[in-house]
Design an enzyme around this catalytic site. Structure first.
Site, PDB file in Angstrom:
ATOM      1  N   SER A 239       0.635   1.674   3.768  1.00  0.00           N
ATOM      2  CA  SER A 239       0.088   2.986   3.468  1.00  0.00           C
ATOM      3  C   SER A 239      -1.319   2.861   2.884  1.00  0.00           C
ATOM      4  O   SER A 239      -2.228   2.380   3.552  1.00  0.00           O
ATOM      5  CB  SER A 239       1.066   3.745   2.551  1.00  0.00           C
ATOM      6  OG  SER A 239       0.738   5.108   2.491  1.00  0.00           O
ATOM      7  N   ASP A 262       1.933   1.079   8.484  1.00  0.00           N
ATOM      8  CA  ASP A 262       1.786   2.535   8.402  1.00  0.00           C
ATOM      9  C   ASP A 262       0.564   2.925   7.562  1.00  0.00           C
ATOM     10  O   ASP A 262       0.645   3.678   6.590  1.00  0.00           O
ATOM     11  CB  ASP A 262       3.056   3.171   7.818  1.00  0.00           C
ATOM     12  CG  ASP A 262       3.490   4.395   8.627  1.00  0.00           C
ATOM     13  OD1 ASP A 262       2.932   4.616   9.713  1.00  0.00           O
ATOM     14  OD2 ASP A 262       4.404   5.111   8.173  1.00  0.00           O
ATOM     15  N   HIS A 317       8.071   6.802   6.904  1.00  0.00           N
ATOM     16  CA  HIS A 317       7.070   6.107   6.098  1.00  0.00           C
ATOM     17  C   HIS A 317       7.705   5.146   5.087  1.00  0.00           C
ATOM     18  O   HIS A 317       7.220   4.039   4.880  1.00  0.00           O
ATOM     19  CB  HIS A 317       6.204   7.147   5.382  1.00  0.00           C
ATOM     20  CG  HIS A 317       4.931   6.591   4.811  1.00  0.00           C
ATOM     21  ND1 HIS A 317       4.041   5.830   5.547  1.00  0.00           N
ATOM     22  CD2 HIS A 317       4.389   6.691   3.567  1.00  0.00           C
ATOM     23  CE1 HIS A 317       3.016   5.497   4.782  1.00  0.00           C
ATOM     24  NE2 HIS A 317       3.205   6.008   3.577  1.00  0.00           N
TER      25      HIS A 317
END
Length: 393
Positions: A239, A262, A317
């Site tokens: 992330s 991600d 996620h």
């Protein structure tokens, strides 16, 4: 990038104690881990090191949530009352442990282990990616999972020079009236610089410098000397940590490649895309990315044929964090931690694609190339690029 805010939970919905079903690493090595803090200011470093270790009977396993203060940090991050949520989180997940050997005896390696610097996501901290970090360590890597001090961790701390005094660094929301991009861009630069400083730390250790571990644990950093191969270093993250890894390639030529789980591409300024000199493996989940974010990844893959973008179908996620391995309803409700894909299978795909990519770009003499097809998005539950962009291919 934020996990789903906490819903209102009734008394019965906590699901009682949660168990953390983290898998053992599948590689040939036992895994040890130790916490390392260097320096007595914010400019120091804090990380959890995962490494191949010698087996030890009755080895202690570390707590997953290292201290009660981190329950308060998670509550703050989730916009939830610290007063009632922190104790509940502590009861639910405070006793979960990670199946690795705490301060286990380091297994020396004459050729040196390749090194991975790992950067956490927004609101996370050094322990919340123990599943992927310990899996990679079991295949013969030293993995340094940083705890960032840019106010993006749900909470962190450093030890001042005064004996026993700690200074805590809380999570900080975007200040009112400030554009999110400028706030996050400043953070991503600090994070990438911390990744570079982590590499410098291992260079110092390898050169024989005495580097004291402020935490005075039973782990002497000098055991790493001659056992880390500093010609084979990658940077990785999830992330906010994924985009941090991409930026770290711009800042430090010692990083040979990056793996971005991600990645949240938003905080990186456009001017830097042409500056990314090395290949990146983007492993995306099915439910998080936007067409704008994918377009930014494609800017990099169009410049470098070795940069790869794949998507893991059935994943969300949080599938790339340890939260996905918690059993019980609490965390799934809070963090939307489960997709439809089995979490163990998701970890297999993520780690095998990573290993294949690292073999290719760190020139490793292993058999990780058996998973090369994953890098082209070929295999069960993987596709190349991004599913909602497939029609454009």
């Amino acid at each position: 990038p934020d996990p789903v805010p906490l819903p209102r939970l009734g008394r019965g919905s906590m699901g009682g104690m949660q168990s953390l079903a983290l898998p053992l690493g599948k590689g040939p090595h036992h895994v040890g881990c130790a916490d390392v803090m260097v320096g007595h200011t914010r400019q120091g470093l804090f990380l959890r090191l995962f490494y191949p270790c010698l087996p030890r009977a009755g080895a202690e396993q570390p707590l997953w949530i290292p201290r009660y203060e981190y329950c308060g940090g998670l509550a703050d991050f989730a916009h939830c009352s610290r007063r009632w949520c922190a104790p509940l989180l502590s009861v639910a997940i405070g006793s979960c442990r990670v199946p690795v050997s705490w301060n286990g005896p380091f297994k020396p390696c004459s050729g040196g282990y390749p090194l991975i610097i790992f950067s956490h996501g927004l609101g996370a901290f050094r322990t919340l990616y123990s599943s992927v970090c310990s899996e990679l360590a079991s295949w013969g890597f030293a993995v340094a999972a940083l705890e960032h001090r840019d106010h993006s961790a749900s909470v962190t701390y450093f030890c001042t020079v005064e004996a026993g005094r700690e200074e805590w660094i809380p999570y900080r929301q975007v200040p009112q009236g400030q554009k999110e991009f400028y706030f996050r861009n400043k953070q991503v630069h600090q994070r990438a610089e911390e990744c570079v400083r982590a590499l410098r730390l291992f260079e110092d250790i390898s050169s024989g410098k005495s580097v004291p571990n402020v935490l005075h644990q039973d782990f002497d950093l000098s055991v790493l000397k001659d056992s880390i191969d500093l010609t084979k270093v990658a940077v990785m993250g999830h992330s906010f940590g994924g985009v941090t890894a991409v930026l770290a390639l711009v800042k430090e030529p010692g990083f040979k490649c990056a793996v971005a789980l991600d990645a949240w591409m938003f905080p990186l300024e456009n001017a830097l895309y042409p500056e990314v000199p090395k290949p990146v493996l983007f492993i995306n989940t099915e439910k998080f990315q936007t067409p704008e974010s994918i377009a930014k990844m494609r800017r990099l893959s169009s410049r470098n044929s070795q940069t790869k973008i794949i998507t893991v179908l059935g994943s969300v996620h949080q599938s790339q964090t340890d939260f996905t391995f918690l059993t019980g309803k609490l965390i799934s409700r809070i963090f939307g931690a489960r997709g439809t894909l089995d979490p163990y299978k998701c970890l297999d795909i993520t780690s095998r694609a990573t290993l294949a990519f690292l073999q290719r770009h760190l020139d490793l003499e292993e058999e990780f190339d058996q998973w090369d097809k994953l890098l082209e998005g070929i295999g069960d539950s993987v596709v190349p690029e991004a599913p909602f962009c497939r029609s454009n291919l």
